[in-house]
Write an enzyme that holds these catalytic residues in place. Structure first.
Site, PDB file in Angstrom:
ATOM      1  N   PRO A  90      -7.245  95.125 -36.883  1.00  7.08           N
ATOM      2  CA  PRO A  90      -6.353  94.768 -37.995  1.00  7.08           C
ATOM      3  C   PRO A  90      -4.885  94.782 -37.584  1.00  7.08           C
ATOM      4  O   PRO A  90      -4.024  94.317 -38.343  1.00  7.08           O
ATOM      5  CB  PRO A  90      -6.654  95.844 -39.053  1.00  7.08           C
ATOM      6  CG  PRO A  90      -7.241  96.977 -38.297  1.00  7.08           C
ATOM      7  CD  PRO A  90      -7.978  96.378 -37.145  1.00  7.08           C
ATOM      8  N   ARG A 155     -15.922  75.449 -33.276  1.00  5.29           N
ATOM      9  CA  ARG A 155     -15.737  74.133 -33.908  1.00  5.29           C
ATOM     10  C   ARG A 155     -14.834  73.228 -33.079  1.00  5.29           C
ATOM     11  O   ARG A 155     -14.891  72.010 -33.207  1.00  5.29           O
ATOM     12  CB  ARG A 155     -15.151  74.303 -35.310  1.00  5.29           C
ATOM     13  CG  ARG A 155     -16.053  75.032 -36.287  1.00  5.29           C
ATOM     14  CD  ARG A 155     -15.385  75.178 -37.646  1.00  5.29           C
ATOM     15  NE  ARG A 155     -15.061  73.888 -38.225  1.00  5.29           N
ATOM     16  CZ  ARG A 155     -15.933  73.118 -38.885  1.00  5.29           C
ATOM     17  NH1 ARG A 155     -17.191  73.520 -39.030  1.00  5.29           N
ATOM     18  NH2 ARG A 155     -15.561  71.960 -39.386  1.00  5.29           N
ATOM     19  N   ASP A 170     -10.494  69.134 -40.913  1.00  4.57           N
ATOM     20  CA  ASP A 170     -10.592  70.429 -41.583  1.00  4.57           C
ATOM     21  C   ASP A 170      -9.280  70.793 -42.264  1.00  4.57           C
ATOM     22  O   ASP A 170      -8.213  70.306 -41.898  1.00  4.57           O
ATOM     23  CB  ASP A 170     -10.929  71.536 -40.574  1.00  4.57           C
ATOM     24  CG  ASP A 170     -12.372  71.475 -40.119  1.00  4.57           C
ATOM     25  OD1 ASP A 170     -13.175  70.790 -40.773  1.00  4.57           O
ATOM     26  OD2 ASP A 170     -12.693  72.125 -39.105  1.00  4.57           O
TER      27      ASP A 170
END
Length: 252
Positions: A90, A155, A170
């Site tokens: 994080p 992708r 996209d």
């Protein structure tokens, strides 16, 4: 592309990586996936991978030895290559479309999944190349984050998607959110597919889709428009939207 994952819970990856696009990408040889159990590299009879933190405090910390040994063992398999080592954290750089696209240009990625309270700082300082975050929140471990990054990166690997230009359409690919899509039936419960999509006129359809992307971005993520590549026609359309919302007068 080769992708390796170091985790204490390798079974978490099998279901997702064994389905749909990622499964086909592996079968076609576009991506080679390898998931490794950190515990396999831990020393001692009990293969301990975590210890309490120096200085006290709650939680357990992943030890550096199994992680360093695992990476050195994997890197030793390649004579002249070294993976780009990414720690899911994080505290890392936020994953974006551009970051995923850049990572897709790498030939070998190794994702390190933390657990418990954290990971020994010496791993960050002397082993990891980059830290990545998928958002400003904390997960129980890095496994879900690693799957998100792998999916986003895959992708952009040539040949992974059936349509080679699919990733270019996209959301975020051109700085805008993607517009709406429709399929059969033409009339569902009285809700009709927009007429322009049924005309077959490529130019009109392309412009409609561009305007819908602009409209959706303006409504949901207007800050993206500040850096998007906009034509004069796009800007005029956005002014029309602003007038419709009462943000501009006719004179403006």
């Amino acid at each position: 592309m080769r992708i390796d994952v170091l985790t204490l819970f390798p079974a978490m990856f099998s279901a997702y990586l064994g389905e749909s696009i990622l499964q086909r990408a592996q079968q076609a040889g576009r991506i080679a996936m390898h998931v490794h159990n950190i515990r396999d590299y831990a020393e001692g009879k009990h293969h301990v991978t975590d210890e309490p933190p120096y200085g006290g405090g709650g939680g357990m910390i992943l030890k550096p030895q199994p992680i360093f040994d695992a990476v050195e063992n994997l890197a030793g398999e390649a004579e002249e290559r070294r993976p780009k080592i990414i720690l899911l954290s994080p505290q890392g750089r936020l994953l974006t479309h551009d970051v995923a696209q850049a990572l897709a240009a790498e030939s070998w990625l190794l994702f390190l999944c933390g657990r418990y309270e954290g990971i020994d700082e010496r791993v960050r300082e002397h082993l990891v190349d980059e830290e990545l975050s998928i958002g400003d929140y904390v997960l129980t471990g890095g496994e879900l984050a690693a799957l998100v990054v792998i999916d986003a990166v895959a992708r952009h690997v040539p040949g992974v998607l059936g349509d080679e230009h699919a990733a270019e359409r996209d959301s975020y690919a051109n700085g805008l959110l993607e517009g709406p899509h429709y399929t059969r039936p033409d009339d569902f419960r009285g809700w009709r597919v927009p007429e322009v999509l049924r005309t077959g006129h490529a130019g009109h359809i392309e412009r409609w889709r561009r305007e819908q992307a602009l409209r959706r971005t303006w409504q949901r993520r207007p800050e993206l428009l500040l850096s998007a590549d906009l034509s004069e026609v796009d800007r005029l359309f956005l002014m029309t939207l602003a007038r419709e919302a009462g943000h501009l007068t006719r004179e403006q």
